[in-house]
Motif scaffolding. Structure first.
Motif, PDB file in Angstrom:
ATOM      1  N   ALA A  99     -17.970 -43.833  55.764  1.00 54.19           N
ATOM      2  CA  ALA A  99     -17.321 -44.694  54.770  1.00 54.19           C
ATOM      3  C   ALA A  99     -15.933 -45.149  55.209  1.00 54.19           C
ATOM      4  CB  ALA A  99     -17.233 -43.966  53.426  1.00 54.19           C
ATOM      5  N   THR A 100     -15.427 -44.590  56.318  1.00 55.68           N
ATOM      6  CA  THR A 100     -14.080 -44.929  56.780  1.00 55.68           C
ATOM      7  C   THR A 100     -13.948 -44.707  58.282  1.00 55.68           C
ATOM      8  OG1 THR A 100     -11.718 -44.432  56.521  1.00 55.68           O
ATOM      9  CG2 THR A 100     -13.240 -42.591  56.289  1.00 55.68           C
ATOM     10  N   ASP A 101     -13.022 -45.448  58.886  1.00 55.53           N
ATOM     11  CA  ASP A 101     -12.701 -45.243  60.302  1.00 55.53           C
ATOM     12  C   ASP A 101     -11.639 -44.167  60.463  1.00 55.53           C
ATOM     13  OD1 ASP A 101     -14.452 -47.238  61.132  1.00 55.53           O
ATOM     14  OD2 ASP A 101     -12.943 -48.819  60.914  1.00 55.53           O
ATOM     15  N   ILE A 102     -11.051 -43.760  59.357  1.00 52.50           N
ATOM     16  CA  ILE A 102     -10.001 -42.729  59.392  1.00 52.50           C
ATOM     17  C   ILE A 102     -10.671 -41.358  59.537  1.00 52.50           C
ATOM     18  CG2 ILE A 102      -8.136 -41.642  58.074  1.00 52.50           C
ATOM     19  CD1 ILE A 102      -7.797 -44.436  56.695  1.00 52.50           C
ATOM     20  N   PRO A 103     -10.251 -40.542  60.499  1.00 52.00           N
ATOM     21  CA  PRO A 103     -10.925 -39.251  60.712  1.00 52.00           C
ATOM     22  C   PRO A 103     -10.780 -38.295  59.532  1.00 52.00           C
ATOM     23  CG  PRO A 103      -8.941 -39.432  62.065  1.00 52.00           C
ATOM     24  CD  PRO A 103      -9.170 -40.775  61.463  1.00 52.00           C
ATOM     25  N   ILE A 104     -11.854 -37.544  59.298  1.00 47.73           N
ATOM     26  CA  ILE A 104     -11.862 -36.486  58.279  1.00 47.73           C
ATOM     27  C   ILE A 104     -11.994 -35.157  59.017  1.00 47.73           C
ATOM     28  CG2 ILE A 104     -13.004 -35.568  56.217  1.00 47.73           C
ATOM     29  CD1 ILE A 104     -14.317 -38.352  55.868  1.00 47.73           C
ATOM     30  N   LEU A 105     -11.111 -34.225  58.747  1.00 48.23           N
ATOM     31  CA  LEU A 105     -11.190 -32.927  59.402  1.00 48.23           C
ATOM     32  C   LEU A 105     -12.443 -32.180  58.909  1.00 48.23           C
ATOM     33  CD1 LEU A 105      -7.500 -31.636  59.456  1.00 48.23           C
ATOM     34  CD2 LEU A 105      -8.657 -33.239  60.981  1.00 48.23           C
ATOM     35  N   HIS A 106     -13.111 -31.490  59.825  1.00 45.77           N
ATOM     36  CA  HIS A 106     -14.358 -30.782  59.510  1.00 45.77           C
ATOM     37  C   HIS A 106     -14.073 -29.287  59.428  1.00 45.77           C
ATOM     38  CE1 HIS A 106     -18.489 -29.436  59.661  1.00 45.77           C
ATOM     39  NE2 HIS A 106     -18.947 -30.679  59.716  1.00 45.77           N
ATOM     40  N   MET A 107     -13.898 -28.787  58.213  1.00 46.11           N
ATOM     41  CA  MET A 107     -13.488 -27.396  58.005  1.00 46.11           C
ATOM     42  C   MET A 107     -14.467 -26.367  58.581  1.00 46.11           C
ATOM     43  SD  MET A 107     -12.021 -25.504  54.577  1.00 46.11           S
ATOM     44  CE  MET A 107     -13.011 -26.461  53.446  1.00 46.11           C
ATOM     45  N   PRO A 108     -15.774 -26.444  58.308  1.00 40.88           N
ATOM     46  CA  PRO A 108     -16.686 -25.453  58.884  1.00 40.88           C
ATOM     47  C   PRO A 108     -16.642 -25.421  60.408  1.00 40.88           C
ATOM     48  CG  PRO A 108     -17.755 -26.618  57.099  1.00 40.88           C
ATOM     49  CD  PRO A 108     -16.477 -27.338  57.369  1.00 40.88           C
ATOM     50  N   ARG A 109     -16.551 -26.590  61.034  1.00 41.84           N
ATOM     51  CA  ARG A 109     -16.500 -26.660  62.504  1.00 41.84           C
ATOM     52  C   ARG A 109     -15.264 -25.944  63.027  1.00 41.84           C
ATOM     53  NH1 ARG A 109     -17.623 -32.414  63.871  1.00 41.84           N
ATOM     54  NH2 ARG A 109     -19.671 -31.728  63.121  1.00 41.84           N
ATOM     55  N   LEU A 110     -14.149 -26.175  62.383  1.00 43.53           N
ATOM     56  CA  LEU A 110     -12.905 -25.513  62.791  1.00 43.53           C
ATOM     57  C   LEU A 110     -13.031 -23.998  62.678  1.00 43.53           C
ATOM     58  CD1 LEU A 110     -10.336 -27.842  60.985  1.00 43.53           C
ATOM     59  CD2 LEU A 110     -10.623 -27.638  63.458  1.00 43.53           C
ATOM     60  N   ALA A 111     -13.604 -23.524  61.577  1.00 44.87           N
ATOM     61  CA  ALA A 111     -13.731 -22.083  61.340  1.00 44.87           C
ATOM     62  C   ALA A 111     -14.635 -21.429  62.377  1.00 44.87           C
ATOM     63  CB  ALA A 111     -14.275 -21.825  59.932  1.00 44.87           C
ATOM     64  N   VAL A 112     -15.747 -22.082  62.697  1.00 46.70           N
ATOM     65  CA  VAL A 112     -16.689 -21.520  63.667  1.00 46.70           C
ATOM     66  C   VAL A 112     -16.071 -21.492  65.063  1.00 46.70           C
ATOM     67  CG1 VAL A 112     -18.894 -21.923  64.837  1.00 46.70           C
ATOM     68  CG2 VAL A 112     -18.736 -22.112  62.339  1.00 46.70           C
ATOM     69  N   GLU A 113     -15.323 -22.516  65.408  1.00 46.37           N
ATOM     70  CA  GLU A 113     -14.649 -22.536  66.708  1.00 46.37           C
ATOM     71  C   GLU A 113     -13.663 -21.383  66.826  1.00 46.37           C
ATOM     72  OE1 GLU A 113     -13.007 -26.444  66.873  1.00 46.37           O
ATOM     73  OE2 GLU A 113     -14.895 -27.380  67.505  1.00 46.37           O
ATOM     74  N   GLN A 138     -27.712 -23.080  51.691  1.00 48.63           N
ATOM     75  CA  GLN A 138     -28.985 -23.797  51.703  1.00 48.63           C
ATOM     76  C   GLN A 138     -28.933 -25.015  52.616  1.00 48.63           C
ATOM     77  OE1 GLN A 138     -31.397 -24.022  48.151  1.00 48.63           O
ATOM     78  NE2 GLN A 138     -31.705 -26.211  48.411  1.00 48.63           N
ATOM     79  N   THR A 139     -27.804 -25.696  52.673  1.00 54.97           N
ATOM     80  CA  THR A 139     -27.693 -26.904  53.499  1.00 54.97           C
ATOM     81  C   THR A 139     -27.414 -26.593  54.968  1.00 54.97           C
ATOM     82  OG1 THR A 139     -25.332 -27.088  52.988  1.00 54.97           O
ATOM     83  CG2 THR A 139     -26.854 -28.289  51.560  1.00 54.97           C
ATOM     84  N   LYS A 140     -27.147 -25.330  55.277  1.00 51.77           N
ATOM     85  CA  LYS A 140     -26.916 -24.878  56.658  1.00 51.77           C
ATOM     86  C   LYS A 140     -25.712 -25.564  57.310  1.00 51.77           C
ATOM     87  CE  LYS A 140     -31.656 -23.400  57.497  1.00 51.77           C
ATOM     88  NZ  LYS A 140     -32.800 -23.373  58.436  1.00 51.77           N
ATOM     89  N   VAL A 141     -24.723 -25.890  56.501  1.00 50.09           N
ATOM     90  CA  VAL A 141     -23.515 -26.520  57.016  1.00 50.09           C
ATOM     91  C   VAL A 141     -22.864 -25.641  58.087  1.00 50.09           C
ATOM     92  CG1 VAL A 141     -21.160 -27.195  56.421  1.00 50.09           C
ATOM     93  CG2 VAL A 141     -23.041 -27.894  54.957  1.00 50.09           C
ATOM     94  N   TYR A 142     -22.805 -24.348  57.821  1.00 52.11           N
ATOM     95  CA  TYR A 142     -22.206 -23.424  58.786  1.00 52.11           C
ATOM     96  C   TYR A 142     -23.201 -23.003  59.859  1.00 52.11           C
ATOM     97  CZ  TYR A 142     -17.625 -22.793  56.706  1.00 52.11           C
ATOM     98  OH  TYR A 142     -16.339 -23.015  56.273  1.00 52.11           O
ATOM     99  N   GLU A 143     -24.439 -22.777  59.477  1.00 46.17           N
ATOM    100  CA  GLU A 143     -25.441 -22.360  60.459  1.00 46.17           C
ATOM    101  C   GLU A 143     -25.565 -23.380  61.592  1.00 46.17           C
ATOM    102  OE1 GLU A 143     -29.232 -20.348  59.431  1.00 46.17           O
ATOM    103  OE2 GLU A 143     -28.625 -20.791  57.365  1.00 46.17           O
TER     104      GLU A 143
END
Length: 241
Positions: A99-113, A138-143
């Motif tokens: 919906a935008t060209d402006i980056p959105i930080l991805h919290m789960p990705r940061l945490a897993v890293e 259920q959505t496996k966002v973190y998995e």
């Protein structure tokens, strides 16, 4: 003079957790004067429909529509980036980013890293316990993020323990503004001892709120909200330079 070098926080999901994020953000920002604090807009959109209820089919109100409208509305102000403070809302991340060209930080990705960086074993798999809403699980966002690392193994709570996590998030924090320290430590103990987890990822900002309140250092955790705050500060200071 108009505000420059600012970011926009998409919050209100829930409000207490957003308040906790802002507190951490301000507390960790290196300052010597008022002007050293970060420039940001806080959107506390408390009436965004419940993400978990929609994902589990308990509600037909799609929260992604409200979040996309917020993104489109505040993108017009040209923030450097967006911060999405709800873990479960990351189920909609790809369509939100589209919906935008402006980056959105991805919290789960940061945490897993961070979990991989700090807790990965030299040999064998690191057992990473996931504590989150039923919707997030259920959505496996973190998995999906954890499975990108061959050396990380995701451990989910039992049905009974997941109910304890759900009660802590919804009954205690969201409904009664109660940081149930006893239940929080009980959950961490079970994940650590009974499920043999090497580290637990706190994949819900209400759990982050309890972590902040208790200052838990007894059990190894990666607090997703805390890592999001760290990355927000890093980017904001870099953009300021």
């Amino acid at each position: 003079m108009p505000m420059k070098n600012f970011f926009t926080v998409l919050g209100g999901m829930g409000t207490l957790a957003t308040e906790s994020f802002i507190h951490i953000l301000n507390e960790r920002t290196p300052i010597h004067s008022d002007q050293d604090y970060l420039n940001y807009l806080l959107v506390n959109h408390a009436t965004v429909p419940d993400r978990t209820d929609f994902i589990l089919g308990k509600s037909k109100e799609d929260p992604s529509s409200a979040i996309k409208e917020d993104i489109q509305q505040y993108a017009a102000l040209n923030p450097e980036f967006f911060v999405l403070t709800c873990n479960t809302a990351h189920h909609f991340f790809d369509e939100l980013q589209q919906a935008t060209d402006i980056p959105i930080l991805h919290m789960p990705r940061l945490a897993v890293e961070v979990a991989n960086q700090k807790f990965a074993k030299k040999s064998g798999k690191t057992r990473v316990g996931l504590l989150a809403t039923e919707g997030t699980i259920q959505t496996k966002v973190y998995e999906n993020e954890l499975e990108k690392f061959d050396n990380l193994e995701v451990i989910l709570p039992s049905k009974t323990l997941q109910q304890d996590v759900t009660n802590l998030i919804y009954r205690d924090v969201k409904e009664n503004h109660f940081c149930n320290e006893e239940l929080f430590y009980q959950i961490l103990q079970q994940m650590s001892e009974e499920f043999s987890c090497d580290v637990m990822v706190l994949g819900c900002t209400e759990l982050s709120l309890v972590q902040e309140a208790t200052q838990n250092k007894k059990y190894p955790v990666v607090d997703a909200q805390s890592e999001l705050a760290n990355e927000t500060i890093r980017r904001a200071l870099k953009n300021r330079i």
